[in-house]
Design an enzyme around this catalytic site. Structure first.
Site, PDB file in Angstrom:
ATOM      1  N   ASP A 241       0.850  -1.188   0.000  1.00 59.42           N
ATOM      2  CA  ASP A 241       0.000   0.000   0.000  1.00 59.42           C
ATOM      3  C   ASP A 241       0.889   1.243   0.000  1.00 59.42           C
ATOM      4  OD1 ASP A 241      -3.192   0.604   1.043  1.00 59.42           O
ATOM      5  OD2 ASP A 241      -1.720   2.233   1.163  1.00 59.42           O
ATOM      6  N   ILE A 242       0.507   2.230  -0.796  1.00 53.92           N
ATOM      7  CA  ILE A 242       1.315   3.442  -0.945  1.00 53.92           C
ATOM      8  C   ILE A 242       1.272   4.299   0.329  1.00 53.92           C
ATOM      9  CG2 ILE A 242      -0.392   5.079  -1.885  1.00 53.92           C
ATOM     10  CD1 ILE A 242       1.599   5.624  -4.171  1.00 53.92           C
TER      11      ILE A 242
ATOM     12  N   ASN B  43     -12.745  -2.816   2.455  1.00 46.76           N
ATOM     13  CA  ASN B  43     -13.658  -1.679   2.531  1.00 46.76           C
ATOM     14  C   ASN B  43     -14.577  -1.714   1.322  1.00 46.76           C
ATOM     15  OD1 ASN B  43     -12.504  -0.572   4.907  1.00 46.76           O
ATOM     16  ND2 ASN B  43     -10.844   0.290   3.701  1.00 46.76           N
TER      17      ASN B  43
ATOM     18  N   GLU C  43     -12.012   3.804  -0.982  1.00 49.02           N
ATOM     19  CA  GLU C  43     -11.409   4.939  -1.698  1.00 49.02           C
ATOM     20  C   GLU C  43     -11.115   4.567  -3.157  1.00 49.02           C
ATOM     21  OE1 GLU C  43      -6.990   6.815  -1.674  1.00 49.02           O
ATOM     22  OE2 GLU C  43      -7.812   6.292   0.290  1.00 49.02           O
ATOM     23  N   VAL C  44     -10.591   3.389  -3.351  1.00 46.08           N
ATOM     24  CA  VAL C  44     -10.259   2.925  -4.706  1.00 46.08           C
ATOM     25  C   VAL C  44     -11.280   1.861  -5.109  1.00 46.08           C
ATOM     26  CG1 VAL C  44      -8.535   1.804  -6.167  1.00 46.08           C
ATOM     27  CG2 VAL C  44      -7.803   3.409  -4.385  1.00 46.08           C
TER      28      VAL C  44
ATOM     29  N   HIS D 255     -10.156  -4.864  -3.429  1.00 46.48           N
ATOM     30  CA  HIS D 255      -8.843  -5.185  -2.868  1.00 46.48           C
ATOM     31  C   HIS D 255      -8.990  -5.620  -1.424  1.00 46.48           C
ATOM     32  CE1 HIS D 255      -9.627  -0.877  -2.448  1.00 46.48           C
ATOM     33  NE2 HIS D 255      -9.009  -0.940  -1.285  1.00 46.48           N
TER      34      HIS D 255
END
Ligand code: DGP
Length: 118
Positions: A32-33, A88, A96-97, A101
């Site tokens: 994760d970034i 999520n 968020e994305v 995932h």
């Protein structure tokens, strides 16, 4: 979000860089970034699926592959005393994305409660 503009599809296509830890024909995993724990990985299907809410019978195989991969990646990253997985989903889930995932989170210390109790 179309596959064309999806950040994780761009990572799958190699159009965006990622710190990749696993890849096969169906699944990819990378760091994760914005890590929230000493180890914070994301595991994704290569096929664009916006969220868990969009999953149907056709996704059973890849979902199974992801779930079996999770403990292997956790072990490979030293998470021998447990870890947390998070998916999520949608607005309420704080997604968020919008490409499905699974987060894998862990490290030497306990992560604390899953959600804050106010
Ligand atoms: P979620 O809230 O479950 O949708 O979390 C999305 C996660 O994706 C968030 O922890 C940050 C991470 N993320 C966002 N953009 C990128 C990116 O370009 N590369 C990587 N490696 N992670 C990203």
């Amino acid at each position: 979000m179309s596959e064309q503009n999806c950040i994780f599809c761009k990572i799958v296509r190699g159009e965006l860089p990622s710190n990749k830890v696993y890849e096969d024909g169906d699944v990819m995993a990378f760091h994760d970034i914005r890590p929230l724990a000493p180890v914070h990985l994301l595991v994704i299907p290569k096929l664009h699926v916006a969220s868990l809410a969009e999953c149907t019978d056709e996704h059973q195989t890849v979902l199974g592959k992801i779930m079996v991969l999770v403990p292997k990646l956790a072990k490979e990253h030293g998470l021998n005393d447990g870890f947390r997985t998070i998916i999520n989903t949608g607005r309420v889930g704080g997604q968020e994305v919008y490409h499905l995932h699974v987060h894998i989170l862990g490290g030497p210390s306990a992560l604390g409660p899953m959600l804050r109790r106010d």
